[in-house]
Design an enzyme around this catalytic site. Structure first.
Site, PDB file in Angstrom:
ATOM      1  N   LYS A   1       0.822  -1.221   0.000  1.00 10.51           N
ATOM      2  CA  LYS A   1       0.000   0.000   0.000  1.00 10.51           C
ATOM      3  C   LYS A   1       0.851   1.263   0.000  1.00 10.51           C
ATOM      4  O   LYS A   1       0.443   2.267  -0.572  1.00 10.51           O
ATOM      5  CB  LYS A   1      -1.020  -0.003   1.132  1.00 10.51           C
ATOM      6  CG  LYS A   1      -0.474  -0.159   2.519  1.00 10.51           C
ATOM      7  CD  LYS A   1      -1.636  -0.288   3.501  1.00 10.51           C
ATOM      8  CE  LYS A   1      -1.226  -0.909   4.807  1.00 10.51           C
ATOM      9  NZ  LYS A   1       0.054  -0.506   5.400  1.00 10.51           N
TER      10      LYS A   1
ATOM     11  N   ARG B   1      -5.843   2.284  12.430  1.00  7.85           N
ATOM     12  CA  ARG B   1      -5.470   0.875  12.543  1.00  7.85           C
ATOM     13  C   ARG B   1      -6.412   0.086  13.432  1.00  7.85           C
ATOM     14  O   ARG B   1      -6.228  -1.116  13.605  1.00  7.85           O
ATOM     15  CB  ARG B   1      -4.059   0.759  13.120  1.00  7.85           C
ATOM     16  CG  ARG B   1      -3.010   1.155  12.105  1.00  7.85           C
ATOM     17  CD  ARG B   1      -1.636   1.052  12.711  1.00  7.85           C
ATOM     18  NE  ARG B   1      -0.663   1.596  11.802  1.00  7.85           N
ATOM     19  CZ  ARG B   1       0.287   0.878  11.198  1.00  7.85           C
ATOM     20  NH1 ARG B   1       0.380  -0.405  11.433  1.00  7.85           N
ATOM     21  NH2 ARG B   1       1.132   1.450  10.384  1.00  7.85           N
TER      22      ARG B   1
ATOM     23  N   ARG C   1      13.688 -11.460   2.437  1.00  8.89           N
ATOM     24  CA  ARG C   1      14.473 -10.233   2.207  1.00  8.89           C
ATOM     25  C   ARG C   1      15.768 -10.251   2.998  1.00  8.89           C
ATOM     26  O   ARG C   1      15.813 -10.682   4.143  1.00  8.89           O
ATOM     27  CB  ARG C   1      13.694  -9.026   2.723  1.00  8.89           C
ATOM     28  CG  ARG C   1      12.698  -8.437   1.808  1.00  8.89           C
ATOM     29  CD  ARG C   1      12.161  -7.205   2.522  1.00  8.89           C
ATOM     30  NE  ARG C   1      10.870  -6.809   2.032  1.00  8.89           N
ATOM     31  CZ  ARG C   1       9.988  -6.115   2.755  1.00  8.89           C
ATOM     32  NH1 ARG C   1      10.282  -5.765   3.999  1.00  8.89           N
ATOM     33  NH2 ARG C   1       8.839  -5.765   2.247  1.00  8.89           N
TER      34      ARG C   1
ATOM     35  N   ARG D   1      16.949  -8.081   8.599  1.00  5.85           N
ATOM     36  CA  ARG D   1      16.566  -7.087   9.609  1.00  5.85           C
ATOM     37  C   ARG D   1      15.576  -7.729  10.571  1.00  5.85           C
ATOM     38  O   ARG D   1      14.755  -8.555  10.151  1.00  5.85           O
ATOM     39  CB  ARG D   1      15.919  -5.878   8.925  1.00  5.85           C
ATOM     40  CG  ARG D   1      16.879  -5.117   8.023  1.00  5.85           C
ATOM     41  CD  ARG D   1      16.185  -3.976   7.339  1.00  5.85           C
ATOM     42  NE  ARG D   1      15.073  -4.441   6.517  1.00  5.85           N
ATOM     43  CZ  ARG D   1      14.449  -3.707   5.621  1.00  5.85           C
ATOM     44  NH1 ARG D   1      14.808  -2.469   5.426  1.00  5.85           N
ATOM     45  NH2 ARG D   1      13.454  -4.186   4.916  1.00  5.85           N
TER      46      ARG D   1
ATOM     47  N   ARG E   1       2.944  -9.313  13.334  1.00  2.00           N
ATOM     48  CA  ARG E   1       2.332  -8.107  12.765  1.00  2.00           C
ATOM     49  C   ARG E   1       1.063  -8.461  11.983  1.00  2.00           C
ATOM     50  O   ARG E   1       0.082  -7.725  11.999  1.00  2.00           O
ATOM     51  CB  ARG E   1       3.330  -7.382  11.878  1.00  2.00           C
ATOM     52  CG  ARG E   1       4.429  -6.690  12.697  1.00  2.00           C
ATOM     53  CD  ARG E   1       5.538  -6.175  11.819  1.00  2.00           C
ATOM     54  NE  ARG E   1       5.101  -5.108  10.930  1.00  2.00           N
ATOM     55  CZ  ARG E   1       5.710  -4.795   9.776  1.00  2.00           C
ATOM     56  NH1 ARG E   1       6.764  -5.490   9.381  1.00  2.00           N
ATOM     57  NH2 ARG E   1       5.272  -3.811   9.037  1.00  2.00           N
TER      58      ARG E   1
END
Ligand SMILES: [Zn+2]
Length: 224
Positions: free
Chosen positions: A8, A83, A122, A157, A168
């Protein structure tokens, strides 16, 4: 609205370019207010320094100040807020108070397994901070940065670790996803399938917004 990793942020940027209206990302706004030392920024900093969440009242105050800036007069894209239901209700109240309203709420639907696979694949370079998606590596060695002269080993990370991504997504599913019903009831919800290449998602997004994103011209000529 959309899960972390649903694209997004990227798509918001494309709307900025296409429609010339600002993207209002609450994370950036908060950092900006703190850096400029505004009243709300000082209160936000105090909360963050003491390890607390910045309360909704402060976030809404910062959004309200941002919406009063000239470039937001023709419209804006709100990214990363609200949220949860309490924030959505408070946002509605604040917007009513300043005579603004949401024209549409777009929900980016994505497959959570794909997100977990993509984000946890990633790696990033500790030197140049470039992010690599699913980088290849020699057997028995971590993948390395091909942009830096001494090819440092890439690292994951903490935000990209699978357990973090799963957590999350759970928070999103529990707190944010239910807003779809809230906005559907208000007649604002547009849902798009965001499991597609970036260009394709942009086309779907523009399509979903076609009813609200028309240029602001008046069609009714005065009768003579
Ligand atoms: Zn590098």
């Amino acid at each position: 609205m959309g899960a972390p990793g649903s694209g997004k942020g990227t798509q918001s940027q494309r709307l900025v370019q296409r429609f010339g209206i600002p993207q209002i990302s609450t994370g950036d706004l908060l950092r900006g207010a703190v850096a400029r030392g505004t009243d709300y920024g000082k209160r936000a900093k105090a909360a963050m320094d003491s390890g607390q969440l910045v309360v909704d009242e402060i976030v809404l105050g910062i959004i309200r100040e941002r919406l009063a800036e000239r470039d937001a007069a023709r419209g804006f894209i709100l990214d990363g807020f609200p949220r949860n239901l309490a924030q959505a209700q408070a946002l509605q109240k604040m917007l009513t108070g300043i005579g603004a309203a949401l024209d549409a709420v777009v929900l980016f639907e994505v497959d959570y397994d794909e997100i977990i696979k993509r984000i946890s694949g990633r790696r990033s370079c500790p030197q140049c901070a470039r992010v690599f998606n699913s980088p290849a590596s020699a057997p028995g060695d971590a993948p390395r940065c091909d942009q830096c002269a001494d090819h440092p080993r890439l690292a994951q990370r903490p935000d990209d670790e699978e357990s973090t991504v799963r957590r999350r997504l759970e928070v999103y599913e529990r707190e944010t996803r239910p807003l779809a019903q809230f906005y559907a009831a208000a007649g604002l919800l547009r849902t798009i399938d965001a499991d597609a290449p970036v260009e394709e998602v942009t086309a779907r997004l523009i399509g979903a917004l076609s009813s609200v994103a028309a240029p602001a011209v008046s069609c009714s000529a005065p009768k003579t």
